[in-house]
Scaffold this active site. Sequence first.
Site, PDB file in Angstrom:
ATOM      1  N   HIS A  35      44.858-124.485 -67.331  1.00 31.69           N
ATOM      2  CA  HIS A  35      44.916-123.752 -66.077  1.00 31.69           C
ATOM      3  C   HIS A  35      45.660-122.435 -66.300  1.00 31.69           C
ATOM      4  O   HIS A  35      46.249-122.209 -67.368  1.00 31.69           O
ATOM      5  CB  HIS A  35      45.603-124.590 -64.975  1.00 31.69           C
ATOM      6  CG  HIS A  35      46.976-125.060 -65.311  1.00 31.69           C
ATOM      7  ND1 HIS A  35      47.325-126.385 -65.465  1.00 31.69           N
ATOM      8  CD2 HIS A  35      48.124-124.368 -65.530  1.00 31.69           C
ATOM      9  CE1 HIS A  35      48.598-126.492 -65.753  1.00 31.69           C
ATOM     10  NE2 HIS A  35      49.118-125.281 -65.810  1.00 31.69           N
TER      11      HIS A  35
HETATM   12  P1  TYD Z   1      50.622-129.805 -64.284  1.00 32.85           P
HETATM   13  O1  TYD Z   1      51.282-128.524 -63.921  1.00 32.85           O
HETATM   14  O2  TYD Z   1      49.160-129.933 -64.018  1.00 32.85           O
HETATM   15  O3  TYD Z   1      50.965-130.043 -65.808  1.00 32.85           O
HETATM   16  P2  TYD Z   1      50.033-130.364 -67.043  1.00 32.85           P
HETATM   17  O4  TYD Z   1      48.950-129.356 -67.071  1.00 32.85           O
HETATM   18  O5  TYD Z   1      50.952-130.261 -68.215  1.00 32.85           O
HETATM   19  O6  TYD Z   1      49.536-131.754 -66.813  1.00 32.85           O
HETATM   20  O7  TYD Z   1      51.394-130.981 -63.569  1.00 32.85           O
HETATM   21  C1  TYD Z   1      51.090-132.342 -63.778  1.00 32.85           C
HETATM   22  C2  TYD Z   1      51.486-133.108 -62.530  1.00 32.85           C
HETATM   23  O8  TYD Z   1      52.853-132.953 -62.235  1.00 32.85           O
HETATM   24  C3  TYD Z   1      50.728-132.670 -61.286  1.00 32.85           C
HETATM   25  O9  TYD Z   1      50.407-133.830 -60.522  1.00 32.85           O
HETATM   26  C4  TYD Z   1      51.706-131.839 -60.522  1.00 32.85           C
HETATM   27  C5  TYD Z   1      53.039-132.399 -60.944  1.00 32.85           C
HETATM   28  N1  TYD Z   1      54.089-131.375 -61.005  1.00 32.85           N
HETATM   29  C6  TYD Z   1      55.028-131.305 -60.007  1.00 32.85           C
HETATM   30  O10 TYD Z   1      55.045-132.110 -59.051  1.00 32.85           O
HETATM   31  N2  TYD Z   1      55.999-130.333 -60.077  1.00 32.85           N
HETATM   32  C7  TYD Z   1      56.048-129.443 -61.079  1.00 32.85           C
HETATM   33  O11 TYD Z   1      56.952-128.564 -61.106  1.00 32.85           O
HETATM   34  C8  TYD Z   1      55.054-129.510 -62.110  1.00 32.85           C
HETATM   35  C9  TYD Z   1      55.060-128.548 -63.258  1.00 32.85           C
HETATM   36  C10 TYD Z   1      54.092-130.490 -62.024  1.00 32.85           C
END
Ligand code: TYD
Length: 133
Positions: A50
């Site tokens: 993303h």
């Molecule tokens: P995401 O940013 O999509 O990380 P990655 O691409 O590494 O998987 O986040 C994964 C999950 O964690 C998603 O359900 C959102 C949650 N999340 C939060 O609740 N707070 C945050 O600050 C972050 C970064 C993720």
Amino acid sequence: MNNLMLTPIKTVSDHRGKLSVLSENLDVPFKIRRIYYIYNTNKIHERGFHAHKETRQFAICIKGHCKIELDNANNSKVYELKDPCQGLLIDSMIWHYMFDFSDDCILLVLANKLYDENDYIHDYEEFKSNCEI
Ligand code: TYD
């Protein structure tokens, strides 16, 4: 990707060990509003895929190693994070994914904004067309 590179982190080293320090608006080019860390990782599973509209992030692999690919819609580059005294700026509007995590990896991420799902672009074509605007 010239402006995107692994940045050395100021590190004080002596016989007791090492201490690395990051100060907001100095070593990290933004005010730090959020910190999260990724761990319990493995070599198989990749993360990210993303871009963020406004969120700027600074990633440090404080244990183990992983790789991060940054893509500005024109070109891309893979960075290997394996040293706690190096960090990587993941700027806004940079498509990124993380992979090749070691089992012991702890990836610490500093961000300039609170979590907001609306700040994410999950579709690569949408990301590319937003970059052209
Ligand atoms: P995401 O940013 O999509 O990380 P990655 O691409 O590494 O998987 O986040 C994964 C999950 O964690 C998603 O359900 C959102 C949650 N999340 C939060 O609740 N707070 C945050 O600050 C972050 C970064 C993720």
